[in-house]
Design a protein around this motif. Structure first.
Motif, mmCIF file in Angstrom:
data_model
loop_
_atom_site.group_PDB
_atom_site.id
_atom_site.type_symbol
_atom_site.label_atom_id
_atom_site.label_comp_id
_atom_site.label_asym_id
_atom_site.label_seq_id
_atom_site.Cartn_x
_atom_site.Cartn_y
_atom_site.Cartn_z
ATOM 1 N N GLY A 74 0.823 -1.199 0.000
ATOM 2 C CA GLY A 74 0.000 0.000 0.000
ATOM 3 C C GLY A 74 0.862 1.256 0.000
ATOM 4 N N LEU A 92 -7.136 -0.085 6.990
ATOM 5 C CA LEU A 92 -7.754 0.463 5.780
ATOM 6 C C LEU A 92 -7.330 -0.324 4.547
ATOM 7 N N TRP A 93 -6.034 -0.595 4.433
ATOM 8 C CA TRP A 93 -5.546 -1.360 3.287
ATOM 9 C C TRP A 93 -6.145 -2.767 3.261
ATOM 10 N N GLU A 113 -9.013 -3.710 4.486
ATOM 11 C CA GLU A 113 -10.421 -3.606 4.093
ATOM 12 C C GLU A 113 -10.549 -3.509 2.574
ATOM 13 N N ARG A 114 -9.712 -2.685 1.966
ATOM 14 C CA ARG A 114 -9.775 -2.515 0.513
ATOM 15 C C ARG A 114 -9.322 -3.778 -0.215
ATOM 16 N N LEU A 115 -8.280 -4.417 0.304
ATOM 17 C CA LEU A 115 -7.790 -5.637 -0.331
ATOM 18 C C LEU A 115 -8.830 -6.745 -0.231
ATOM 19 N N ALA A 119 -12.037 -6.418 0.029
ATOM 20 C CA ALA A 119 -13.149 -6.098 -0.871
ATOM 21 C C ALA A 119 -12.797 -6.470 -2.308
ATOM 22 N N GLY A 120 -11.562 -6.179 -2.702
ATOM 23 C CA GLY A 120 -11.136 -6.521 -4.057
ATOM 24 C C GLY A 120 -11.079 -8.017 -4.285
#
Length: 353
Positions: A145, A204-205, A207-209, A211-212
């Motif tokens: 990230g 945060l990273w 969560e985004r990972l 989701a992806g």
């Protein structure tokens, strides 16, 4: 054996099938265990200093080729002894030294590992983190990230040494996914507030990972687990973690939803065996996992915790080095008595059954 039978065996061999006994095709054996080991190798730098722009990096490099070979081979032997599926390493110099390490594991012990490194941003120490995985382990992706100025203005802090990976775990003929974060957070007891900001960034990273990963799944409802590990440099002790502390924020993944909180596997280690560092009582090195990895669902083949241990035996040469010897006269200690690192590895084994 008839000519027809011989032709059949030849065709099966060409198509990648293996014969077990006459007339039967063996199915590839599913693993019964998946394991992860984390270890801060403390200045795991080779003796070549031409590629070290920082004075500190040159100072901490191995003094000679022979001393580097000793350290590389000791680490290789330690990894080979327990054969983890994935190894999360901290304080490594570069992908070059990981290449040398995996070659030593193969050459000396006949075990094959792939190495994964993305150069980080610690330009002062030149330290980095890495992942090793057995060559039969499916590593779908690795990533890092980036903390932007906008993120910093909102209270996030840079995490100069970290690496994410998405790894496949074969379970009962299907594939489950494990999102791994390997990180080395800011040192020193008084930097707890900064580490808490780093933990928010990692949350945060993650969560985004996550989701992806879930959005790109080819198999609906494919299980996706989380494992966060490394040298957190935390002063928090297992079972006594403040929610607002660095480790508390990391376990909460930076949000107020308790349903996705991570579990500290140090809770499963007897209290007298939890120390991971040369400093007495410190538990810097941890493995945190999503709750589904510690629950064995009855009647279902799944991945669940078997055991977790601090493996000081892999690190110590004889008795543990004294602080003065280790930090002030490291290479003066006899080879058969010298510890590899001032950190002990932590090994978590998960059963697949």
């Amino acid at each position: 054996m008839t000519n027809d039978t011989m032709r059949l065996l030849f065709l099966l061999a060409l198509t990648g099938h293996f014969i077990s006994g006459f007339g039967s095709v063996a199915v590839a054996q599913q693993p019964s265990e998946f394991s992860v080991m984390t270890w801060n190798l403390e200045w795991f730098f080779d003796n070549q200093t031409a590629d070290n722009p920082s004075e500190l990096g040159r100072e901490k490099s191995a003094p000679s080729r022979g001393q580097w070979d000793w350290r590389r081979d000791r680490v290789a032997a330690a990894i080979a002894k327990v054969q983890p599926t994935v190894v999360a390493l901290q304080e490594i110099e570069s992908q070059n030294v990981m290449y040398f390490l995996t070659r030593a594991i193969d050459r000396n012990h006949g075990l094959k590992y792939d190495d994964y490194v993305i150069k980080g941003e610690d330009f002062y120490t030149e330290q980095d983190v890495a992942l090793l995985a057995t060559t039969t382990t499916g590593v779908q992706s690795i990533s890092r990230g980036v903390v932007t100025p906008s993120m910093k203005s909102r209270g996030y802090a840079s995490v100069s040494k970290h690496l994410f990976a998405v790894v496949e775990i074969p379970v009962n003929g299907k594939t489950e996914l494990l999102v791994i974060a390997n990180c080395h957070l800011r040192a020193m007891a008084e930097k707890g507030e900064l580490r808490a900001k780093q933990a928010r960034t990692l949350g945060l990273w993650l969560e985004r990972l996550m989701a992806g990963v879930k959005a790109s799944q080819e198999i609906p409802d494919q299980p996706v687990h989380v494992l966060v590990t490394g040298d957190f440099n935390t002063e928090e002790l297992a079972g006594k973690i403040s929610p607002d502390s660095d480790l508390g924020v990391l376990m909460s993944r930076g949000n107020d939803d308790p349903s996705d909180d991570l579990v500290d596997l140090h809770d499963y280690i007897p209290a007298q065996n939890r120390t991971t560092h040369l400093l007495p009582g410190r538990q810097f090195d941890r493995i945190l996992v999503s709750r589904d990895l510690v629950v064995d669902t009855p009647g279902v083949v799944d991945v669940s915790l078997r055991d977790v241990t601090v493996r000081s035996d892999l690190n110590f040469g004889g008795d543990q080095d004294t602080q003065d010897e280790h930090w002030n006269n490291y290479w003066g200690i006899a080879d058969d008595q010298r510890d590899i690192s001032d950190h002990n590895p932590v090994l978590a084994r998960f059963q697949i059954q």
